[in-house]
Design a protein around this motif. Structure first.
Motif, PDB file in Angstrom:
ATOM      1  N   LEU A  78       0.847  -1.190   0.000  1.00  0.00           N
ATOM      2  CA  LEU A  78       0.000   0.000   0.000  1.00  0.00           C
ATOM      3  C   LEU A  78       0.880   1.236   0.000  1.00  0.00           C
ATOM      4  N   ASP A  79       0.710   2.091  -1.005  1.00  0.00           N
ATOM      5  CA  ASP A  79       1.470   3.334  -1.090  1.00  0.00           C
ATOM      6  C   ASP A  79       0.756   4.397  -0.274  1.00  0.00           C
ATOM      7  N   LEU A  80       1.417   4.897   0.767  1.00  0.00           N
ATOM      8  CA  LEU A  80       0.795   5.880   1.649  1.00  0.00           C
ATOM      9  C   LEU A  80       0.666   7.254   1.010  1.00  0.00           C
ATOM     10  N   ARG A  81       1.385   7.507  -0.077  1.00  0.00           N
ATOM     11  CA  ARG A  81       1.277   8.803  -0.762  1.00  0.00           C
ATOM     12  C   ARG A  81       0.073   8.840  -1.689  1.00  0.00           C
ATOM     13  N   THR A  82      -0.139   7.757  -2.426  1.00  0.00           N
ATOM     14  CA  THR A  82      -1.161   7.745  -3.469  1.00  0.00           C
ATOM     15  C   THR A  82      -2.377   6.888  -3.132  1.00  0.00           C
ATOM     16  N   GLY A  83      -2.231   5.981  -2.170  1.00  0.00           N
ATOM     17  CA  GLY A  83      -3.320   5.071  -1.843  1.00  0.00           C
ATOM     18  C   GLY A  83      -3.416   3.872  -2.763  1.00  0.00           C
ATOM     19  N   THR A  84      -2.521   3.769  -3.746  1.00  0.00           N
ATOM     20  CA  THR A  84      -2.556   2.636  -4.669  1.00  0.00           C
ATOM     21  C   THR A  84      -2.086   1.365  -3.975  1.00  0.00           C
ATOM     22  N   ARG A  85      -2.649   0.230  -4.419  1.00  0.00           N
ATOM     23  CA  ARG A  85      -2.333  -1.063  -3.842  1.00  0.00           C
ATOM     24  C   ARG A  85      -1.859  -2.027  -4.917  1.00  0.00           C
ATOM     25  N   GLU A  86      -0.968  -2.935  -4.498  1.00  0.00           N
ATOM     26  CA  GLU A  86      -0.439  -3.937  -5.417  1.00  0.00           C
ATOM     27  C   GLU A  86      -0.342  -5.263  -4.675  1.00  0.00           C
ATOM     28  N   THR A  87      -0.916  -6.297  -5.255  1.00  0.00           N
ATOM     29  CA  THR A  87      -0.787  -7.623  -4.654  1.00  0.00           C
ATOM     30  C   THR A  87       0.624  -8.143  -4.910  1.00  0.00           C
ATOM     31  N   VAL A  88       1.330  -8.492  -3.851  1.00  0.00           N
ATOM     32  CA  VAL A  88       2.713  -8.951  -4.004  1.00  0.00           C
ATOM     33  C   VAL A  88       2.871 -10.424  -3.682  1.00  0.00           C
ATOM     34  N   HIS A  89       1.905 -10.997  -2.952  1.00  0.00           N
ATOM     35  CA  HIS A  89       2.041 -12.412  -2.610  1.00  0.00           C
ATOM     36  C   HIS A  89       0.682 -12.946  -2.166  1.00  0.00           C
TER      37      HIS A  89
END
Length: 290
Positions: A250-261
């Motif tokens: 979770l990017d705290l600057r933009t709010g974007t999320r990425e599944t990593v595992h």
């Protein structure tokens, strides 16, 4: 069943017969381990490249040992302090080179800073640790560590306090050691980073659709570690036994999320340890890093 610990150079896992393994040092060379069996007053420093363990005896039963980023010291918590009164020292700092153990007691203000009060769903009021994943966090200089939001030195002396906004639950220390990650309003799925003055910044709320009738206790995301200065790793599972889980960045600057595992169909997850991949060999990074 032994723990399997990664050798950062070869990328292979080694069976280690210990009771627990902690987060490793910044260079991945060392980690603290707990012995099997009833030896609750011992801790060990495990060396990842050789598999050797050096043991240290403590003047009390241990609930947790946290190694400094440079691998030279360990901050150790007294077992009796967690959830029950204790007599004698609540903590100790161990010099892992000389073996010297320096126990000390904590004053009332420092102890209270490590706990917070939460209201249960049925109206019950109870105290919980401020840092549910790690009661102790080391500052990058390896000369100071935090207990709750109180900064202590290697002699157990208070040297400062990290400002934490009222009405927030402290989740962890920022990678630069200056601010903290908090849960504003103690609302599930909300994260914010404080600045040096204790002000809230970069507040982000993460939600997933509830797969059943509310409440969904395992559906709210949990902070498990950092993925850089502005990204945190969060974990959530819809399964009551936590046997199916997803880890997202979770990017705290933009709010974007990425599944990593994704951990699917696995046994019940008791603990997740997050470590930097910066010091992994190319071979190890290709097979283990995310």
């Amino acid at each position: 069943m032994p723990w399997q610990v990664l050798d950062p150079k070869t990328g292979r896992y080694r069976d280690v017969n210990v009771g627990a393994v902690t987060t490793p040092t910044a260079d991945l060379r060392y980690a603290m381990v707990a012995p099997l069996g009833e030896s609750l007053n011992r801790i060990g420093r495990y060396e990842t490249t050789t598999g050797k363990i050096r043991w240290y005896d403590l003047p009390f039963e241990v609930s947790g040992a946290y190694i400094s980023p440079d691998g030279r010291h360990a901050a150790v918590l007294h077992y009796g302090w967690i959830g029950q009164p204790t007599s004698g020292p609540e903590m100790a700092v161990v010099d892992l080179t000389t073996g010297q153990v320096k126990p000390f007691e904590l004053d009332a203000a420092t102890l209270s800073a490590a706990w917070t009060t939460l209201d249960g769903p049925d109206g019950t009021v109870f105290d919980v640790p401020q840092l549910p994943l790690s009661m102790v966090s080391w500052k990058p200089d390896s000369r100071h560590f935090t207990l709750g939001n109180v900064i202590l030195d290697l002699d157990g002396r208070r040297t400062g306090v990290l400002p934490v906004p009222a009405g927030t639950l402290m989740l962890g220390l920022a990678p630069d050691g200056a601010g903290v990650l908090v849960n504003p309003g103690k609302k599930a799925g909300t994260f914010a980073l404080t600045d040096r003055a204790g002000g809230l910044a970069r507040e982000v709320t993460v939600t997933w659709p509830c797969p059943s009738d509310p409440p969904c206790p395992n559906w709210a995301p949990t902070f498990i570690g950092w993925r850089g200065p502005d990204q945190i790793l969060i974990w959530h599972s819809p399964a009551p036994d936590k046997s199916d889980a997803t880890i997202e960045a979770l990017d705290l600057r933009t709010g974007t999320r990425e599944t990593v595992h994704h951990i699917g169909g696995s046994p019940t997850i008791d603990r997740i340890i997050i470590a930097s991949s910066a010091h992994l060999s190319d071979r190890a990074r290709k097979t283990t890093a995310f």
